[in-house]
Design an enzyme around this catalytic site. Sequence first.
Site, PDB file in Angstrom:
ATOM      1  N   HIS A  17       0.870  -1.187   0.000  1.00  0.00           N
ATOM      2  CA  HIS A  17       0.000   0.000   0.000  1.00  0.00           C
ATOM      3  C   HIS A  17       0.900   1.228   0.000  1.00  0.00           C
ATOM      4  CE1 HIS A  17      -3.834   2.043   1.850  1.00  0.00           C
ATOM      5  NE2 HIS A  17      -3.147   2.884   1.100  1.00  0.00           N
ATOM      6  N   HIS A  19       1.303   4.850  -2.412  1.00  0.00           N
ATOM      7  CA  HIS A  19       0.919   5.717  -3.530  1.00  0.00           C
ATOM      8  C   HIS A  19       2.192   6.400  -4.020  1.00  0.00           C
ATOM      9  CE1 HIS A  19      -3.376   5.274  -2.594  1.00  0.00           C
ATOM     10  NE2 HIS A  19      -2.962   5.248  -1.338  1.00  0.00           N
ATOM     11  N   GLU A 200     -11.197   3.328   6.181  1.00  0.00           N
ATOM     12  CA  GLU A 200     -10.192   4.241   6.740  1.00  0.00           C
ATOM     13  C   GLU A 200     -10.959   5.346   7.469  1.00  0.00           C
ATOM     14  OE1 GLU A 200      -6.476   7.138   5.353  1.00  0.00           O
ATOM     15  OE2 GLU A 200      -7.957   6.509   3.870  1.00  0.00           O
ATOM     16  N   ASP A 278       1.845   4.018   2.841  1.00  0.00           N
ATOM     17  CA  ASP A 278       0.787   4.831   2.242  1.00  0.00           C
ATOM     18  C   ASP A 278       1.363   5.988   1.420  1.00  0.00           C
ATOM     19  OD1 ASP A 278      -1.778   5.628   1.622  1.00  0.00           O
ATOM     20  OD2 ASP A 278      -2.367   6.158   3.646  1.00  0.00           O
ATOM     21  N   ASP A 279       1.605   7.131   2.046  1.00  0.00           N
ATOM     22  CA  ASP A 279       2.169   8.315   1.380  1.00  0.00           C
ATOM     23  C   ASP A 279       3.345   8.811   2.230  1.00  0.00           C
ATOM     24  OD1 ASP A 279       0.020   9.117  -0.850  1.00  0.00           O
ATOM     25  OD2 ASP A 279      -1.059   8.484   0.955  1.00  0.00           O
TER      26      ASP A 279
END
Length: 335
Positions: A17, A19, A200, A278-279
């Site tokens: 996961h 991005h 989320e 994630d980011d």
Amino acid sequence: MTDLDSFITGLPKAELHLHIEGSLEPELMFALAERNGVAIPFASVEDVRAAYAFSNLQDFLDIYYAGASVLQTEADFHDLALAYFDRAAADGVLHAEIMFDPQTHTDRGIAFDTVMRGLLSGMAAAQTKHGMTSALIMSFLRHLTEDAAFETLAVAEPWLDRIAAVGLDSSEVGHPPAKFARVFAAAREKGLKLVAHAGEEGPPEYVYEALDLLQVDRIDHGNRAMEDRALVERLAGTGMTLTVCPLSNLKLCVVSDLVDHPLDRMLAQGLKATINSDDPAYFGGYVADNYRAVAQARGLSRKDLATLARNSFSGSFLPPSAVAAHLAAIDAYMA
């Protein structure tokens, strides 16, 4: 570096996961803005970092889309991808399944082919440089229409043999998975795997919709499934992988403190949880940082951490032979 730090760094792991646009560090953002003559609403790297004090998902997304404006050329996407892979390799990541948001780029006039060529060349460079394998997940922006998602799927047609899965990201609340049921069915018919952000900020009902209406192969996040005992039992019983992102959850106020994070409860209730970043440029840490932060906050054992790493490979879209080899490497590492 403590013993736990070195154990986590050396633990073979996959990231499921991530991005790629969210790995755009402020330094690279400024370098690309200068290279491409793009104006950005920040005077310095320090200004960008100061702006990273979000109170919710939408605050983050506003800055995320502004940052993405510096990505213009094939070389930009190559540099973005390789910078992430360099960081991931240093964290012991052997395989990464990276999400990209084509609509973020095509809606501002960047060709889909430009994005694909840049990312694929970065992935190839990472395999040569680090021996790291990777796969692409094409994410639809859920605040846009399903028709727009269908248009993106059509534009992607010549590249589908290089794309492993489709996903669903961006603003969750008010954009339930049901909105994208038909385009996910079309993607499944084309042989693509399916993942979706659910639970989320959105309620447990969104997780049910992702399972029943989208028929996903993996749930991204899934934290709020913990509010529904029957849902937890179903996810555990089917072995559904959850791609959990602790530092993201903290930064976006999904949890108020990592001491309250449910990751160890997920494992205790039989959920196939994984740890991801994630980011990472925006949320303060790459994948090993996430392992360290939640291990310290929740007192995770080395056995727990190895379970999370095993889940990351068994929940990946790698072929069974590759999964088996990675699981054997974890066994050898633990021995």
